[in-house]
Design a protein around this motif. Structure first.
Motif, PDB file in Angstrom:
ATOM      1  N   ILE A   1       8.453  -2.288  -0.128  1.00 54.98           N
ATOM      2  CA  ILE A   1       8.812  -0.952  -0.621  1.00 54.98           C
ATOM      3  C   ILE A   1      10.259  -0.950  -1.122  1.00 54.98           C
ATOM      4  CG2 ILE A   1       9.114   1.468   0.076  1.00 54.98           C
ATOM      5  CD1 ILE A   1       6.655   1.054   1.946  1.00 54.98           C
ATOM      6  N   ALA A   2      11.135  -1.606  -0.358  1.00 61.74           N
ATOM      7  CA  ALA A   2      12.546  -1.684  -0.778  1.00 61.74           C
ATOM      8  C   ALA A   2      12.683  -2.436  -2.103  1.00 61.74           C
ATOM      9  CB  ALA A   2      13.367  -2.379   0.309  1.00 61.74           C
ATOM     10  N   ASP A   3      11.776  -3.385  -2.345  1.00 60.60           N
ATOM     11  CA  ASP A   3      11.808  -4.163  -3.596  1.00 60.60           C
ATOM     12  C   ASP A   3      11.068  -3.459  -4.737  1.00 60.60           C
ATOM     13  OD1 ASP A   3      13.199  -6.130  -2.308  1.00 60.60           O
ATOM     14  OD2 ASP A   3      11.466  -7.451  -1.999  1.00 60.60           O
ATOM     15  N   ASP A   4      10.674  -2.211  -4.515  1.00 58.75           N
ATOM     16  CA  ASP A   4       9.979  -1.424  -5.536  1.00 58.75           C
ATOM     17  C   ASP A   4       8.638  -2.020  -5.952  1.00 58.75           C
ATOM     18  OD1 ASP A   4      11.901   0.450  -5.542  1.00 58.75           O
ATOM     19  OD2 ASP A   4      12.870  -0.188  -7.407  1.00 58.75           O
ATOM     20  N   LEU A   5       7.944  -2.592  -5.011  1.00 54.00           N
ATOM     21  CA  LEU A   5       6.605  -3.103  -5.331  1.00 54.00           C
ATOM     22  C   LEU A   5       5.572  -2.010  -5.032  1.00 54.00           C
ATOM     23  CD1 LEU A   5       6.792  -6.701  -3.779  1.00 54.00           C
ATOM     24  CD2 LEU A   5       7.301  -5.978  -6.126  1.00 54.00           C
ATOM     25  N   ASP A   6       4.467  -2.034  -5.763  1.00 51.86           N
ATOM     26  CA  ASP A   6       3.406  -1.049  -5.538  1.00 51.86           C
ATOM     27  C   ASP A   6       2.575  -1.451  -4.320  1.00 51.86           C
ATOM     28  OD1 ASP A   6       3.908   0.680  -7.752  1.00 51.86           O
ATOM     29  OD2 ASP A   6       3.193  -0.938  -9.046  1.00 51.86           O
ATOM     30  N   VAL A   7       2.356  -0.492  -3.441  1.00 49.35           N
ATOM     31  CA  VAL A   7       1.689  -0.782  -2.171  1.00 49.35           C
ATOM     32  C   VAL A   7       0.476   0.132  -1.998  1.00 49.35           C
ATOM     33  CG1 VAL A   7       1.966  -0.820   0.348  1.00 49.35           C
ATOM     34  CG2 VAL A   7       3.890  -1.473  -1.120  1.00 49.35           C
ATOM     35  N   VAL A   8      -0.645  -0.464  -1.608  1.00 46.88           N
ATOM     36  CA  VAL A   8      -1.832   0.321  -1.245  1.00 46.88           C
ATOM     37  C   VAL A   8      -2.016   0.230   0.267  1.00 46.88           C
ATOM     38  CG1 VAL A   8      -4.346   0.543  -1.451  1.00 46.88           C
ATOM     39  CG2 VAL A   8      -3.010  -0.184  -3.430  1.00 46.88           C
ATOM     40  N   PHE A   9      -2.157   1.368   0.916  1.00 48.12           N
ATOM     41  CA  PHE A   9      -2.512   1.401   2.332  1.00 48.12           C
ATOM     42  C   PHE A   9      -4.013   1.631   2.420  1.00 48.12           C
ATOM     43  CE2 PHE A   9       1.950   2.752   2.265  1.00 48.12           C
ATOM     44  CZ  PHE A   9       2.487   1.850   3.165  1.00 48.12           C
ATOM     45  N   GLU A  10      -4.703   0.643   2.943  1.00 47.30           N
ATOM     46  CA  GLU A  10      -6.171   0.686   2.951  1.00 47.30           C
ATOM     47  C   GLU A  10      -6.698   1.210   4.285  1.00 47.30           C
ATOM     48  OE1 GLU A  10      -8.091  -3.167   2.627  1.00 47.30           O
ATOM     49  OE2 GLU A  10     -10.004  -2.209   2.126  1.00 47.30           O
ATOM     50  N   GLY A  11      -7.204   2.431   4.273  1.00 39.36           N
ATOM     51  CA  GLY A  11      -7.778   2.998   5.494  1.00 39.36           C
ATOM     52  C   GLY A  11      -9.134   2.385   5.794  1.00 39.36           C
ATOM     53  N   ALA A  12      -9.488   2.398   7.072  1.00 39.34           N
ATOM     54  CA  ALA A  12     -10.837   1.984   7.466  1.00 39.34           C
ATOM     55  C   ALA A  12     -11.507   3.172   8.156  1.00 39.34           C
ATOM     56  CB  ALA A  12     -10.765   0.793   8.414  1.00 39.34           C
ATOM     57  N   GLN A  13     -12.823   3.143   8.234  1.00 41.31           N
ATOM     58  CA  GLN A  13     -13.616   4.276   8.751  1.00 41.31           C
ATOM     59  C   GLN A  13     -13.318   5.544   7.930  1.00 41.31           C
ATOM     60  OE1 GLN A  13     -11.779   2.357  11.475  1.00 41.31           O
ATOM     61  NE2 GLN A  13     -13.505   0.999  11.196  1.00 41.31           N
ATOM     62  N   GLY A  14     -13.407   6.704   8.545  1.00 42.55           N
ATOM     63  CA  GLY A  14     -13.207   7.928   7.762  1.00 42.55           C
ATOM     64  C   GLY A  14     -12.531   8.990   8.606  1.00 42.55           C
ATOM     65  N   ALA A  15     -12.087  10.061   7.928  1.00 44.81           N
ATOM     66  CA  ALA A  15     -11.306  11.109   8.594  1.00 44.81           C
ATOM     67  C   ALA A  15     -12.046  11.712   9.786  1.00 44.81           C
ATOM     68  CB  ALA A  15     -10.962  12.205   7.584  1.00 44.81           C
ATOM     69  N   MET A  16     -13.376  11.825   9.665  1.00 43.71           N
ATOM     70  CA  MET A  16     -14.125  12.483  10.742  1.00 43.71           C
ATOM     71  C   MET A  16     -14.317  11.577  11.960  1.00 43.71           C
ATOM     72  SD  MET A  16     -14.590  15.501   9.784  1.00 43.71           S
ATOM     73  CE  MET A  16     -12.976  15.290   9.085  1.00 43.71           C
ATOM     74  N   LEU A  17     -13.849  10.313  11.826  1.00 42.51           N
ATOM     75  CA  LEU A  17     -13.919   9.387  12.968  1.00 42.51           C
ATOM     76  C   LEU A  17     -12.548   9.213  13.613  1.00 42.51           C
ATOM     77  CD1 LEU A  17     -16.346   6.673  11.506  1.00 42.51           C
ATOM     78  CD2 LEU A  17     -16.854   8.304  13.331  1.00 42.51           C
TER      79      LEU A  17
ATOM     80  N   GLY B   1       0.959   2.547  12.032  1.00 44.36           N
ATOM     81  CA  GLY B   1       0.111   1.358  11.927  1.00 44.36           C
ATOM     82  C   GLY B   1       0.646   0.283  11.005  1.00 44.36           C
ATOM     83  N   SER B   2       1.570   0.669  10.118  1.00 42.29           N
ATOM     84  CA  SER B   2       2.077  -0.338   9.177  1.00 42.29           C
ATOM     85  C   SER B   2       3.565  -0.598   9.371  1.00 42.29           C
ATOM     86  CB  SER B   2       1.808   0.101   7.731  1.00 42.29           C
ATOM     87  OG  SER B   2       2.496   1.292   7.455  1.00 42.29           O
ATOM     88  N   GLY B   3       4.217   0.180  10.244  1.00 44.37           N
ATOM     89  CA  GLY B   3       5.644  -0.058  10.477  1.00 44.37           C
ATOM     90  C   GLY B   3       6.528   0.523   9.384  1.00 44.37           C
ATOM     91  N   THR B   4       6.062   1.633   8.795  1.00 47.24           N
ATOM     92  CA  THR B   4       6.879   2.310   7.770  1.00 47.24           C
ATOM     93  C   THR B   4       7.146   3.739   8.270  1.00 47.24           C
ATOM     94  OG1 THR B   4       4.848   2.943   6.636  1.00 47.24           O
ATOM     95  CG2 THR B   4       5.966   0.967   5.842  1.00 47.24           C
ATOM     96  N   HIS B   5       7.568   4.630   7.389  1.00 40.72           N
ATOM     97  CA  HIS B   5       7.708   6.024   7.819  1.00 40.72           C
ATOM     98  C   HIS B   5       6.993   6.951   6.836  1.00 40.72           C
ATOM     99  CE1 HIS B   5      10.795   6.909   4.818  1.00 40.72           C
ATOM    100  NE2 HIS B   5      11.440   5.821   5.187  1.00 40.72           N
ATOM    101  N   PRO B   6       6.650   8.169   7.289  1.00 41.14           N
ATOM    102  CA  PRO B   6       5.789   9.040   6.478  1.00 41.14           C
ATOM    103  C   PRO B   6       6.329   9.340   5.082  1.00 41.14           C
ATOM    104  CG  PRO B   6       5.978   9.908   8.702  1.00 41.14           C
ATOM    105  CD  PRO B   6       6.934   8.761   8.606  1.00 41.14           C
ATOM    106  N   ARG B   7       7.652   9.391   4.915  1.00 46.07           N
ATOM    107  CA  ARG B   7       8.188   9.746   3.595  1.00 46.07           C
ATOM    108  C   ARG B   7       7.957   8.655   2.561  1.00 46.07           C
ATOM    109  NH1 ARG B   7      13.433  10.187   3.407  1.00 46.07           N
ATOM    110  NH2 ARG B   7      13.846   9.603   5.559  1.00 46.07           N
ATOM    111  N   GLN B   8       7.505   7.485   3.020  1.00 44.60           N
ATOM    112  CA  GLN B   8       7.253   6.410   2.056  1.00 44.60           C
ATOM    113  C   GLN B   8       5.873   6.503   1.410  1.00 44.60           C
ATOM    114  OE1 GLN B   8       8.466   3.209   4.569  1.00 44.60           O
ATOM    115  NE2 GLN B   8      10.370   2.937   3.457  1.00 44.60           N
TER     116      GLN B   8
END
Ligand code: IMP
Length: 451
Positions: free
Chosen positions: A232-248, A271-278
């Motif tokens: 993120i600091a290097d300005d790379l594009d990041v996808v956070f891949e969720g598993a299961q679904g919101a209702m679980l 879960g990824s070691g970042t903060h919500p504002r990212q």
């Protein structure tokens, strides 16, 4: 390689370089088609990060007609130039992971560890054989009252995380520490397993097996959080891949019929070691109808032969356990709640093709519970069990949609269906999937847009 765009094509395709992060979240009970959406986003992304769950997940990718089912490895693995992170908030069955990597190696999809294609978090907890044994034994004991877990040891592994007695990935790389960790837990595990009538485990044997599998994984083990923060600091594009679904989600889902992790966007930072504002953009993946595996309330479930035909047509059988999925109409009240929990900036609507050929399509817009109207899902599972869906009926379409590559090419009634979803949730549909293949996709709006 099996991947798609190069870095140069990526920036060109999206017209200009600006970094972003995007989360891909299952908006229902899992199995919405997140793997395909992540694979699509991996065209541009440089990092794909799994941050919760374990091999209870099953993400299916179809590239050039070839099907790959991933359980632990992130769905960016088939794209070029992408770092795939199995983050610190996941729980890892190390033998399943090795098996998955061997499968990918055999088809030439793995680059050397030094390439940075895969990172396995040092802090991620291990799913040990005693967790799997306990999961199965407990479910068996519950009988009719069971949760209907995937039997992969996920709940017991997360219990140990919370109880501060988990064995973590880093422990596999240090025999002495592993021995110490096992001393803290094994006696208790074996006593409980014996009480449950399940197999028990020998410490020396576990040490041998765990250190051997740890040595196999070692080339990829690293500080996952640091790698993600650096990306993120290097300005790379990041996808956070969720598993299961919101209702679980373990807190906000249909408790107790849930999984044991935080499946909503709330789980991403820890879960990824970042903060919500990212987190910049959030894609809610919505199947054009609803499915659920395992027990628990499901207001729009179809118990008739039509439900069976939807299952056959949509091939709704679990990619992890092969279990038939329960099928029902799309539920906008449930999705409204999922949006409130996750803050979707766009939606990806999947499996639209499965609805082709229906005379009419029903959509749930609210519930009646003991005579009272609810616009989102009720708080308690027993209230939800009694929820009667209030539905509206839309006209179906007969035209094949699998060849459509733009929204304009879709039949008018399919557009009406999509528009209803957008309007009711107040979120644009950015992507429409009209078939399992990578190319069977309509790009309607930019999923990276921050809303
Ligand atoms: P567990 O995650 O194996 O403990 O299972 C708990 C509940 O979550 C059960 O109802 C499972 O069927 C469901 N579940 C877990 N993983 C998935 C998934 O990837 N897709 C759909 N349902 C899942």
């Amino acid at each position: 390689m099996l991947g798609n765009a190069t870095t140069a094509q990526r920036t060109g395709f999206f017209g200009g370089v600006y970094m972003s992060t995007v989360a891909v979240i299952g908006a229902q009970w899992g199995d919405e088609g997140k793997g395909k959406v992540v694979d699509y986003l991996a065209e541009r992304a440089r990092f794909v990060v799994r941050y919760q769950g374990g091999n209870n997940a099953g993400h299916t990718l179809v590239v050039n007609g070839e099907k790959t089912i991933l359980h632990l490895v992130p769905s960016g693995i088939l794209a070029d130039d992408v770092t795939n992170v199995i983050g610190d908030g996941t729980v890892i069955d190390p033998w399943v992971l090795v098996g998955e990597l061997e499968g990918l190696e055999a088809r030439g999809a793995m680059r050397p560890p030094e390439s940075g294609q895969l990172v396995i978090g040092r802090r991620a907890a291990i799913v040990a054989p005693y967790h799997v044994a306990m999961d199965k034994a407990r479910e068996q004991r519950l009988g009719k009252g069971k949760i209907g877990t995937t039997g992969r040891g996920i709940g017991p592994a997360y219990e140990d995380v919370a109880a501060r007695r988990a064995i973590r990935v880093a422990d596999l790389l240090d025999r002495e520490r592993l021995s110490d960790r096992l001393d803290r837990v094994l006696e208790e595990k074996n006593a409980l397993l014996a009480w449950l009538g399940a197999e028990t485990f020998d410490k020396d044997d576990l040490i041998e097996r765990l250190t051997a599998v740890g040595a196999r994984l070692k080339p990829w083990v690293d500080d996952a959080g640091k790698r993600v923060r650096q990306a993120i600091a290097d300005d790379l594009d990041v996808v956070f891949e969720g598993a299961q679904g919101a209702m679980l989600d373990v807190v906000h889902g249909t408790y107790p019929y849930v999984t044991s992790s935080h499946t909503t966007t709330g789980g991403i930072a820890s879960g990824s070691g970042t903060h919500p504002r990212q987190l910049k953009a959030v894609v809610g993946v919505v199947k054009a109808y609803t499915t659920r595996v395992g027990a628990g309330p499901f207001p729009t479930e179809l118990h008739d032969s039509f439900g069976d035909s939807l299952r056959e047509k949509g091939q709704e059988f679990g990619s992890t356990t092969g279990r038939p999925r329960r099928c029902g109409w799309l539920d906008l009240s449930q999705l409204r709640y999922a949006h409130q929990l996750n803050g979707f900036t766009s939606l990806a609507l999947t499996k639209l093709d499965v609805l082709t050929g229906l005379e009419s399509i029903e959509v749930c817009v609210g519930y009646s519970v003991d005579g009272e109207r609810w616009d989102i899902i009720p708080t308690d599972s027993d209230l939800m069990e009694r929820a009667e869906p209030i539905t509206v009926k839309l006209a179906g379409w007969t035209e094949d949609v699998r060849d459509a590559r733009s929204y304009e090419e879709l039949p008018a009634n399919a557009k009406t269906y999509i528009d209803l979803v957008q309007r009711e949730l107040g979120v644009p549909v950015g992507l429409i999937s009209v078939g399992p293949g990578r190319s069977e996709t309509i790009r309607h709006q930019d999923l990276w847009a921050t809303g």
